[in-house]
Design a protein around this motif. Structure first.
Motif, PDB file in Angstrom:
ATOM      1  N   PHE A 105       5.643  -3.321 -17.852  1.00  0.00           N
ATOM      2  CA  PHE A 105       6.302  -3.785 -16.153  1.00  0.00           C
ATOM      3  C   PHE A 105       6.172  -1.272 -15.992  1.00  0.00           C
ATOM      4  O   PHE A 105       5.848  -0.887 -15.103  1.00  0.00           O
ATOM      5  CB  PHE A 105       7.125  -4.002 -15.844  1.00  0.00           C
ATOM      6  CG  PHE A 105       6.945  -5.514 -15.303  1.00  0.00           C
ATOM      7  CD1 PHE A 105       6.086  -4.960 -13.724  1.00  0.00           C
ATOM      8  CD2 PHE A 105       6.947  -6.540 -15.780  1.00  0.00           C
ATOM      9  CE1 PHE A 105       6.394  -6.179 -13.450  1.00  0.00           C
ATOM     10  CE2 PHE A 105       6.673  -7.653 -15.048  1.00  0.00           C
ATOM     11  CZ  PHE A 105       6.400  -7.617 -14.173  1.00  0.00           C
ATOM     12  N   ALA A 147       5.979  -1.352 -10.541  1.00  0.00           N
ATOM     13  CA  ALA A 147       5.110  -1.822 -10.623  1.00  0.00           C
ATOM     14  C   ALA A 147       4.257  -2.712  -8.890  1.00  0.00           C
ATOM     15  O   ALA A 147       3.479  -1.714  -9.069  1.00  0.00           O
ATOM     16  CB  ALA A 147       4.604  -2.971 -11.227  1.00  0.00           C
ATOM     17  N   ILE A 148       4.724  -2.920  -8.484  1.00  0.00           N
ATOM     18  CA  ILE A 148       5.120  -3.783  -7.029  1.00  0.00           C
ATOM     19  C   ILE A 148       5.037  -2.162  -5.897  1.00  0.00           C
ATOM     20  O   ILE A 148       3.635  -1.658  -5.239  1.00  0.00           O
ATOM     21  CB  ILE A 148       5.770  -4.330  -6.664  1.00  0.00           C
ATOM     22  CG1 ILE A 148       5.970  -5.701  -7.154  1.00  0.00           C
ATOM     23  CG2 ILE A 148       5.293  -4.907  -5.167  1.00  0.00           C
ATOM     24  CD1 ILE A 148       6.435  -6.785  -6.998  1.00  0.00           C
ATOM     25  N   LEU A 165       1.368   3.711 -13.170  1.00  0.00           N
ATOM     26  CA  LEU A 165      -0.297   4.905 -12.774  1.00  0.00           C
ATOM     27  C   LEU A 165      -0.422   4.012 -12.016  1.00  0.00           C
ATOM     28  O   LEU A 165      -0.501   2.508 -11.401  1.00  0.00           O
ATOM     29  CB  LEU A 165      -0.656   3.540 -14.415  1.00  0.00           C
ATOM     30  CG  LEU A 165      -0.686   4.552 -15.909  1.00  0.00           C
ATOM     31  CD1 LEU A 165      -1.099   3.426 -16.486  1.00  0.00           C
ATOM     32  CD2 LEU A 165      -1.011   6.034 -15.729  1.00  0.00           C
ATOM     33  N   GLY A 166      -1.773   4.671 -11.461  1.00  0.00           N
ATOM     34  CA  GLY A 166      -2.226   4.148 -10.252  1.00  0.00           C
ATOM     35  C   GLY A 166      -3.425   3.391  -9.642  1.00  0.00           C
ATOM     36  O   GLY A 166      -3.529   2.908 -11.278  1.00  0.00           O
ATOM     37  N   ILE A 167      -3.239   1.962  -8.711  1.00  0.00           N
ATOM     38  CA  ILE A 167      -4.486   1.246  -7.962  1.00  0.00           C
ATOM     39  C   ILE A 167      -5.178   1.882  -7.982  1.00  0.00           C
ATOM     40  O   ILE A 167      -5.098   1.839  -6.147  1.00  0.00           O
ATOM     41  CB  ILE A 167      -3.566   0.536  -8.428  1.00  0.00           C
ATOM     42  CG1 ILE A 167      -2.910  -0.363  -9.274  1.00  0.00           C
ATOM     43  CG2 ILE A 167      -3.988  -1.215  -7.734  1.00  0.00           C
ATOM     44  CD1 ILE A 167      -1.570  -1.201  -8.381  1.00  0.00           C
ATOM     45  N   GLY A 168      -6.880   2.046  -8.281  1.00  0.00           N
ATOM     46  CA  GLY A 168      -7.910   2.813  -7.129  1.00  0.00           C
ATOM     47  C   GLY A 168      -8.286   1.236  -6.930  1.00  0.00           C
ATOM     48  O   GLY A 168      -8.518   1.149  -5.856  1.00  0.00           O
ATOM     49  N   ALA A 169      -9.028   0.648  -7.967  1.00  0.00           N
ATOM     50  CA  ALA A 169     -10.375   0.393  -7.290  1.00  0.00           C
ATOM     51  C   ALA A 169      -9.788  -1.094  -6.656  1.00  0.00           C
ATOM     52  O   ALA A 169     -10.672  -2.051  -5.442  1.00  0.00           O
ATOM     53  CB  ALA A 169     -11.430  -0.289  -8.359  1.00  0.00           C
ATOM     54  N   ALA A 170      -8.403  -1.951  -6.795  1.00  0.00           N
ATOM     55  CA  ALA A 170      -7.796  -2.175  -6.565  1.00  0.00           C
ATOM     56  C   ALA A 170      -7.400  -2.829  -5.308  1.00  0.00           C
ATOM     57  O   ALA A 170      -7.117  -3.821  -4.772  1.00  0.00           O
ATOM     58  CB  ALA A 170      -6.562  -3.549  -7.258  1.00  0.00           C
ATOM     59  N   GLN A 171      -7.707  -1.747  -4.657  1.00  0.00           N
ATOM     60  CA  GLN A 171      -6.506  -1.263  -3.237  1.00  0.00           C
ATOM     61  C   GLN A 171      -7.670  -1.659  -2.071  1.00  0.00           C
ATOM     62  O   GLN A 171      -9.220  -1.905  -2.226  1.00  0.00           O
ATOM     63  CB  GLN A 171      -6.365   0.039  -2.606  1.00  0.00           C
ATOM     64  CG  GLN A 171      -4.766   0.590  -3.629  1.00  0.00           C
ATOM     65  CD  GLN A 171      -4.818   1.293  -3.769  1.00  0.00           C
ATOM     66  OE1 GLN A 171      -5.241   2.211  -2.818  1.00  0.00           O
ATOM     67  NE2 GLN A 171      -3.552   1.957  -4.199  1.00  0.00           N
ATOM     68  N   ALA A 172      -7.038  -1.681  -0.688  1.00  0.00           N
ATOM     69  CA  ALA A 172      -8.004  -2.375   0.264  1.00  0.00           C
ATOM     70  C   ALA A 172      -8.612  -3.349   0.669  1.00  0.00           C
ATOM     71  O   ALA A 172      -7.625  -4.356   0.316  1.00  0.00           O
ATOM     72  CB  ALA A 172      -8.604  -0.803   0.378  1.00  0.00           C
ATOM     73  N   GLN A 173      -9.313  -3.973   0.904  1.00  0.00           N
ATOM     74  CA  GLN A 173     -10.441  -4.943   1.382  1.00  0.00           C
ATOM     75  C   GLN A 173      -9.517  -5.308   2.140  1.00  0.00           C
ATOM     76  O   GLN A 173      -9.177  -6.605   1.727  1.00  0.00           O
ATOM     77  CB  GLN A 173     -10.665  -4.759   0.093  1.00  0.00           C
ATOM     78  CG  GLN A 173     -11.823  -4.179  -0.321  1.00  0.00           C
ATOM     79  CD  GLN A 173     -10.953  -5.056  -2.320  1.00  0.00           C
ATOM     80  OE1 GLN A 173     -11.219  -5.344  -2.434  1.00  0.00           O
ATOM     81  NE2 GLN A 173     -12.864  -4.036  -3.022  1.00  0.00           N
ATOM     82  N   LEU A 222       2.171  -1.069  -4.210  1.00  0.00           N
ATOM     83  CA  LEU A 222       0.829  -1.734  -3.492  1.00  0.00           C
ATOM     84  C   LEU A 222       1.514  -1.400  -2.716  1.00  0.00           C
ATOM     85  O   LEU A 222       0.192  -1.922  -1.760  1.00  0.00           O
ATOM     86  CB  LEU A 222       1.035  -3.786  -3.865  1.00  0.00           C
ATOM     87  CG  LEU A 222       1.076  -4.036  -5.945  1.00  0.00           C
ATOM     88  CD1 LEU A 222       1.690  -5.258  -5.406  1.00  0.00           C
ATOM     89  CD2 LEU A 222      -0.154  -3.592  -5.802  1.00  0.00           C
ATOM     90  N   SER A 281       5.772   0.773 -17.188  1.00  0.00           N
ATOM     91  CA  SER A 281       4.440   1.618 -17.491  1.00  0.00           C
ATOM     92  C   SER A 281       3.722   1.525 -16.528  1.00  0.00           C
ATOM     93  O   SER A 281       2.506   2.655 -15.897  1.00  0.00           O
ATOM     94  CB  SER A 281       3.426   1.335 -18.455  1.00  0.00           C
ATOM     95  OG  SER A 281       4.723   1.388 -19.451  1.00  0.00           O
ATOM     96  N   LEU A 282       3.610   1.052 -15.257  1.00  0.00           N
ATOM     97  CA  LEU A 282       2.454   0.514 -13.608  1.00  0.00           C
ATOM     98  C   LEU A 282       2.784   1.645 -12.982  1.00  0.00           C
ATOM     99  O   LEU A 282       2.276   1.361 -11.958  1.00  0.00           O
ATOM    100  CB  LEU A 282       3.002  -0.838 -13.774  1.00  0.00           C
ATOM    101  CG  LEU A 282       2.678  -1.496 -14.628  1.00  0.00           C
ATOM    102  CD1 LEU A 282       2.502  -3.112 -14.446  1.00  0.00           C
ATOM    103  CD2 LEU A 282       0.795  -1.572 -15.082  1.00  0.00           C
TER     104      LEU A 282
END
Lengths: 149, 149
Positions: free
Chosen positions: A10, A72-73, A15-23, A76, A12-13
């Motif tokens: 947890f 982690a959260i 790290l960025g979340i790129g492709a999971a964003q937006a939409q 988002l 270590s999260l």
């Protein structure tokens, strides 16, 4: 072992979340998304705060698990501050969008403060956790004061 | 590399979160917590669904990232179904508490289905993802049909 594994994963999260964003299907969803993520994060953050403040007994493992969820959260909610949500009723002030660079900086500062708190929580040193928790909460508050009604 | 690392970390979060659970200040917080976690999870799940249904182009990396978030957050909402929330207005049916063993089983089945979907998404095989996504969505729906108004 299992707990430690969970916490390490947890934590270590950051790290960025790129492709999971937006939409988002519609602006209301984006607002509800960011509010929901911030609420869940806030619940876990406040559990660490309750230990830091001595309102509940210090439990090093629980503090680490809560911080792992926070880390982690914390990646988002920001995707929910889309330009098309400016006119949706929420507590976000207009300067989230008119001063976007400042908002992004404030958010990044809060995330840096969370990283520092997470690292401190891992040491299990309650005195240090108290100090760093207060700095982190101040960083959260600075963003709220400037960008939230 | 960074993406893969993120995905692996997120996806491994099907490990339990013990000490970080519970501890709500008031029943309303528990309800808001579970609703918030389920909403965020649903947003990411539906993005995978949009790819499975062909409504958006298939992006293997994005699908994996979204599933990683789903897997991580899927650990959280259940702690919010505390007995003291039975009288709080929400869509939860009374049998969440009167048939708790069935509710827990339905939740575990949904989580197993998510694990299967996550494993399938990692293969990048869109046809397989379509099939398994439908099974998983059916598992979510079974729980909603039985335990949600």
């Amino acid at each position: 072992m299992k707990l430690r594994h969970t916490v390490v994963l947890f934590a270590s999260l950051c790290l960025g979340i790129g492709a999971a964003q937006a939409q988002f299907q519609k602006p209301d969803d984006a607002v509800k998304y960011r509010q929901s993520a911030l609420f869940v994060m806030g619940q876990h953050f406040s559990r660490v705060g309750a230990m830091a403040a001595g309102r509940v007994p210090f439990d090093a493992a629980a503090a680490q698990e809560n911080m792992a969820v926070v880390m982690a959260i914390s990646q988002l909610p920001w995707a929910g501050f889309t330009p098309d949500t400016q006119d949706v009723r929420s507590r976000a002030k207009p300067n989230v969008w008119t001063e976007r660079a400042k908002f992004d900086e404030a958010q990044q500062n809060a995330q840096k403060a969370l990283v520092a708190l997470n690292n401190t929580v891992k040491t299990g040193d309650l005195d240090a956790i108290r100090r760093v928790f207060n700095d982190t909460a101040a960083s959260c508050k600075a963003c709220h004061d400037n960008f939230r009604n």
